[in-house]
Design an enzyme around this catalytic site. Structure first.
Site, PDB file in Angstrom:
ATOM      1  N   CYS A 387     -42.286  71.322 136.545  1.00  0.00           N
ATOM      2  CA  CYS A 387     -40.665  70.948 136.789  1.00  0.00           C
ATOM      3  C   CYS A 387     -39.869  70.970 135.485  1.00  0.00           C
ATOM      4  O   CYS A 387     -39.550  69.997 134.932  1.00  0.00           O
ATOM      5  CB  CYS A 387     -40.509  69.461 137.383  1.00  0.00           C
ATOM      6  SG  CYS A 387     -41.462  69.241 138.705  1.00  0.00           S
ATOM      7  N   GLU A 388     -39.813  72.166 135.188  1.00  0.00           N
ATOM      8  CA  GLU A 388     -39.232  72.171 133.545  1.00  0.00           C
ATOM      9  C   GLU A 388     -38.740  73.570 133.520  1.00  0.00           C
ATOM     10  O   GLU A 388     -39.645  74.652 133.935  1.00  0.00           O
ATOM     11  CB  GLU A 388     -40.198  72.031 132.596  1.00  0.00           C
ATOM     12  CG  GLU A 388     -40.024  72.413 131.188  1.00  0.00           C
ATOM     13  CD  GLU A 388     -39.618  70.867 130.402  1.00  0.00           C
ATOM     14  OE1 GLU A 388     -39.036  70.769 129.588  1.00  0.00           O
ATOM     15  OE2 GLU A 388     -40.301  69.750 131.016  1.00  0.00           O
TER      16      GLU A 388
END
Ligand SMILES: *Cc1c(COP(=O)(O)O)cnc(C)c1O
Length: 459
Positions: A387-388
Site C-alpha cells: 500500500c505505497e
C-alpha cells in the site's frame, strides 16, 4: 511510457534473451519450450513446488564466485590476501558452509549474523566483526567466541572492547576503521578532506592517529591493521587508489609515532555488479591485480613493507547468483497527460522483498520466464502489492505486449540486499530462498508464514 521517453531506454533486440552478465549463470531459456530454467529446474515447477514470490539462487554460481574472488586475490598477491564475504549481503547456514567449503572468511556486523556463522560451525578465527555501534553484549559475544578480528569504530568502543577482552584474559586483534575522505558510488567517486558520515575515525582531524595511539597502549588489544570501506556498487578502482594513497600515508605516520608497521590493510567491499545492460563490472582477476598494484606502489613509495590485503566483497559474490520469481497479478494501462500511457504490471511481492528500488532508486532487469513471446514490446513499470505508491520493483522494463495474469516474471540480480533487507511490511511473510544446482532444488531459507508473524504478537 511510450515513444518520446523510450529513447532513453532502448527496446532490446530480443525480448526473450537473458543477458548472461545480468542473469544467474545457470539460467537459460529452452529453445524448444521458451521456458526459463535454472540449472535445469523449470521455473514453472519451482513456482509450483515453492510458490511465489521466491528467491531462486544458483548455488553453482555462488560457489564459483567465492572461488573466483579467492583465487584472484591469492594469485595477485602471491597468497598475501584474505577474502572476507560480507555477510550482510545475504547470510544463512548454507552460505556459511559454502564459504567454508571454498575456503574464504566471513565479515559480520551484528550478533545475529555472528550467531548464524557460529551455529553453522564456522571457525571463529576466520570471522571479522565490524559496525559503528556494536553493543557491549555483541562485543562480548565476539570476544568470547574467539572472533579473529574486531574492527573498532569509536573511542568508546576501544575502551569497551579493552575492558571486555581484559576481563576474559584475551588479547583481541583489532583493525581501526578509518574514513579516508573518499566516497565511491557506481561510476563516480568524490575525494573530500573530511568525511561527513557515521563510520570510523577520520584521517584528517587526527582522530585516527589518536585511536591508534590508545589501542597501542592497551595490553588487551593487539593492533593488526587498518580498515576502510569507501562505498558500494563501484565499477572502477579510482576511488580505491585515492583511499590506498591516504592509507599508506597514514601507515607511515603510525610507524613514526608508534614504531610499528601494521601487517593488515582491509580495503572493504563495494565492488559493483550488473543490474542492467549498461552496468559493466570488471572481473575479479582484474580488480585483484589493480588493487594489489595500487597498494604495492603506495607502499613502495612510502618505504613500507607490503601488508596483507583484506577485501570484503558481498554484492559481487551474492548479487548475480539470484533472481526473484514473481507471478503477475494485474495489468493496467493509464493515460498520461500528453497522450502518453504507462502500463503497470503488479506482481505478488514488492518492496517487502526488494527495498532497493524505493530506497536507492535502484534499477533492475526483468523478463517473462514461464514462456517466450513473439508479441511486440511494451514499456511497463513493474510494481508490488504494497500500500505505497513508491512500491516499485522495476521502474521501466520492456515486456511482451501479450503479458497476462498468471505469467511468471523474474527479476535478475536480487541476491544481495534482497532477502537480507526484506521486511514484513503489510504483514507480508518474507519469501523463501531456493538453492538450485544440477542435483537439486531445495529450501535454504523457508518461507515465513502468517503464523510466524502472529507469534511475535504477544499481548
Ligand atoms: C557493506 C559492507 C561491505 C560489503 O559491501 P558490498 O557492496 O556488498 O560489497 C563490506 N565491508 C563493509 C565494512 C561494509 O559495510
Amino acid at each position: 511510457m511510450s515513444s518520446s521517453e523510450s529513447g532513453a531506454f532502448a527496446v532490446p533486440a530480443d525480448l526473450n534473451a537473458l543477458a548472461p552478465h545480468i542473469w544467474p549463470a545457470g539460467a537459460a531459456r529452452s529453445t524448444a519450450t521458451g521456458v526459463v530454467s535454472v540449472r535445469g529446474h523449470d521455473v514453472r515447477e519451482l513456482a509450483r513446488d515453492f510458490h511465489t514470490p521466491a528467491y531462486v539462487l544458483d548455488e553453482v554460481e555462488f560457489r564459483d564466485r567465492i572461488g573466483q574472488w579467492k583465487s584472484a586475490f591469492a594469485q595477485a598477491t602471491d597468497g598475501n590476501a584474505d577474502v572476507y564475504y560480507a555477510g550482510k549481503a545475504f547470510l544463512c547456514s548454507a552460505v556459511v558452509r559454502w564459504l567454508d567449503d571454498e575456503g574464504i572468511n566471513l565479515d559480520v556486523c551484528t550478533a545475529g549474523e555472528l550467531a548464524v556463522a557460529l551455529r553453522a560451525g564456522f571457525e571463529p578465527h576466520r570471522i571479522l566483526m565490524h559496525g559503528n555501534n556494536k553493543s557491549t553484549s555483541e562485543l562480548r559475544q565476539a570476544v568470547m567466541a574467539g572472533v579473529g578480528l574486531v574492527v573498532v569504530d569509536s573511542f568508546e568502543e576501544i575502551a569497551r572492547l579493552a575492558h571486555i577482552a581484559g576481563e576474559s584474559d584475551v588479547v583481541q586483534s583489532v583493525l581501526v576503521r578509518v574514513t579516508v575522505g573518499v566516497e565511491a558510488h557506481t561510476h563516480e567517486f568524490i575525494a573530500t578532506a573530511h568525511e561527513d558520515q557515521k563510520f570510523g575515525f577520520s584521517l584528517s582531524g587526527g582522530q585516527a592517529l589518536e585511536a591508534v595511539r590508545r589501542i597501542h597502549k592497551l595490553p588487551a588489544l593487539e593492533l593488526a591493521g587498518l580498515h576502510s570501506h569507501i562505498g558500494s556498487q563501484i565499477f572502477s578502482t579510482d576511488g580505491f587508489e585515492v583511499a590506498a594513497h591516504r592509507l599508506a600515508e597514514f601507515l607511515v605516520q603510525v610507524r613514526d609515532v608508534c614504531g610499528v608497521e601494521l601487517p593488515l590493510l582491509d580495503l572493504g567491499g563495494g565492488l559493483g555488479i550488473a543490474y542492467t545492460e549498461t552496468d559493466e563490472p570488471q572481473a575479479p582477476q582484474l580488480i585483484a591485480q589493480q588493487l594489489t598494484a595500487i597498494v604495492s606502489a603506495e607502499c613502495a613509495r612510502s618505504g613500507l613493507a607490503m601488508p596483507r590485503i583484506l577485501v570484503e566483497p558481498g554484492r559481487a559474490i551474492a548479487g548475480p547468483t539470484t533472481m526473484t520469481l514473481y507471478e503477475v497479478g494485474t495489468i493496467k494501462t493509464v493515460e498520461l497527460d500528453d497522450g502518453l500511457s504507462r502500463t503497470y504490471v503488479s506482481v505478488d511481492g514488492g518492496m517487502s522483498d526488494n527495498i532497493r528500488p524505493s530506497l536507492y532508486d535502484a534499477d533492475y532487469t526483468c523478463s517473462l520466464v514461464s514462456r517466450s513471446s513473439t508479441a511486440d514490446p511494451m514499456l511497463v513499470r513493474v510494481v508490488g502489492k504494497h500500500c505505497e505508491t513508491g512500491d516499485v520493483v522495476v521502474k521501466q522494463a520492456w515486456l511482451p505486449a501479450d503479458l497476462a495474469p498468471g505469467d511468471l516474471l523474474a527479476v535478475a540480480a536480487t541476491g544481495a540486499y534482497g532477502r537480507s533487507m526484506a521486511s514484513n511490511y503489510n504483514h507480508v511473510p518474507r519469501p523463501p530462498v531456493v538453492a538450485v544446482s544440477e542435483d537439486s532444488a531445495r529450501l535454504i531459507v523457508r518461507r515465513e508464514t502468517v503464523e510466524d508473524i502472529l507469534a511475535l504478537d504477544v499481548d
